[in-house]
Design a protein around this motif. Sequence first.
Motif, mmCIF file in Angstrom:
data_model
loop_
_atom_site.group_PDB
_atom_site.id
_atom_site.type_symbol
_atom_site.label_atom_id
_atom_site.label_comp_id
_atom_site.label_asym_id
_atom_site.label_seq_id
_atom_site.Cartn_x
_atom_site.Cartn_y
_atom_site.Cartn_z
ATOM 1 N N ILE A 177 44.053 1.637 -7.841
ATOM 2 C CA ILE A 177 43.984 0.353 -7.077
ATOM 3 C C ILE A 177 44.685 -0.885 -7.940
ATOM 4 N N VAL A 178 45.817 -1.477 -7.080
ATOM 5 C CA VAL A 178 46.445 -2.730 -7.613
ATOM 6 C C VAL A 178 45.748 -3.747 -6.808
ATOM 7 N N THR A 179 45.378 -4.708 -7.784
ATOM 8 C CA THR A 179 44.748 -6.002 -7.516
ATOM 9 C C THR A 179 45.493 -7.169 -7.472
ATOM 10 N N PHE A 180 45.706 -7.978 -6.344
ATOM 11 C CA PHE A 180 46.573 -9.161 -6.335
ATOM 12 C C PHE A 180 45.327 -10.279 -6.268
ATOM 13 N N HIS A 181 45.576 -11.418 -6.846
ATOM 14 C CA HIS A 181 44.610 -12.359 -7.075
ATOM 15 C C HIS A 181 45.282 -13.749 -7.414
ATOM 16 N N PRO A 182 46.019 -14.199 -6.213
ATOM 17 C CA PRO A 182 46.545 -15.579 -6.538
ATOM 18 C C PRO A 182 45.683 -16.728 -6.906
ATOM 19 N N ALA A 238 54.843 -13.947 -6.410
ATOM 20 C CA ALA A 238 54.705 -13.238 -7.622
ATOM 21 C C ALA A 238 55.384 -11.930 -7.378
ATOM 22 N N GLU A 239 55.777 -11.585 -8.612
ATOM 23 C CA GLU A 239 56.380 -10.341 -8.651
ATOM 24 C C GLU A 239 56.152 -9.379 -10.011
ATOM 25 N N ALA A 240 55.884 -8.218 -9.676
ATOM 26 C CA ALA A 240 55.801 -7.287 -10.834
ATOM 27 C C ALA A 240 56.235 -5.892 -10.590
ATOM 28 N N LYS A 241 56.431 -5.065 -11.566
ATOM 29 C CA LYS A 241 56.607 -3.872 -11.167
ATOM 30 C C LYS A 241 55.483 -2.706 -11.965
ATOM 31 N N LEU A 242 55.169 -1.794 -11.471
ATOM 32 C CA LEU A 242 54.102 -0.869 -11.754
ATOM 33 C C LEU A 242 54.723 0.363 -11.777
ATOM 34 N N THR A 243 54.969 1.233 -12.804
ATOM 35 C CA THR A 243 55.414 2.478 -13.014
ATOM 36 C C THR A 243 54.667 3.509 -13.507
ATOM 37 N N PRO A 302 45.117 -15.412 0.567
ATOM 38 C CA PRO A 302 44.612 -16.908 0.346
ATOM 39 C C PRO A 302 44.424 -17.087 -1.267
ATOM 40 N N VAL A 303 44.719 -18.477 -1.661
ATOM 41 C CA VAL A 303 44.491 -18.650 -2.787
ATOM 42 C C VAL A 303 42.960 -18.538 -3.204
ATOM 43 N N GLY A 304 42.659 -17.974 -4.396
ATOM 44 C CA GLY A 304 41.248 -17.643 -4.638
ATOM 45 C C GLY A 304 40.726 -16.172 -4.272
ATOM 46 N N GLY A 305 41.453 -15.664 -3.187
ATOM 47 C CA GLY A 305 41.029 -14.456 -2.628
ATOM 48 C C GLY A 305 41.478 -13.174 -3.462
ATOM 49 N N CYS A 346 49.268 -12.222 -11.650
ATOM 50 C CA CYS A 346 48.364 -12.315 -10.433
ATOM 51 C C CYS A 346 47.894 -10.776 -9.958
ATOM 52 N N PHE A 347 48.717 -9.836 -10.483
ATOM 53 C CA PHE A 347 48.773 -8.374 -10.252
ATOM 54 C C PHE A 347 47.900 -7.724 -11.454
#
Length: 142
Positions: free
Chosen positions: A82-87, A93-98, A31-34, A64-65
């Motif tokens: 730890i990957v964090t998602f904070h919309p 949202a899209e991103a790539k982590l290598t 959820p937004v803000g989470g 957002c990541f």
Amino acid sequence: MESSSPRQTTDRFVSVTEWVSRRVPISMECPVGGILEEPIQIINNTDRDIIMKLAWVYGENGSCFSGPKDFAVKRNSKNNYIVTFHPRWILKAEAKLTITNPYTKEAIEYELKGTGLEPQLEDVFKLECKAGWTKVFNFDVK
């Protein structure tokens, strides 16, 4: 829309000695803000400490990541990145982590997709007043 709690995919782990270059999708909903955290476990079965090389590529709303800028795995142990998602709003949202092992040059690319859901209800206020009367009530908007 019905309120929903954060959901995440199953935990991921990679053994440094069995690493092959590949892509792994990760989907996150929050959820937004989470804030939602997704652990990526790296297992180091070698006799040397490894400082992994990290590279982020941000797509649409990719900011957002986030995650730590440095990541090390001590010899014969494991560690979670730890990957964090904070919309901040309802969005996709899209991103790539290598994550690359600098000794073997092998890498895993994580294709991150996130969905910011409608905000969750945090509190309820009940106001009572008589018809025609005015009542002032102050509250904080989060």
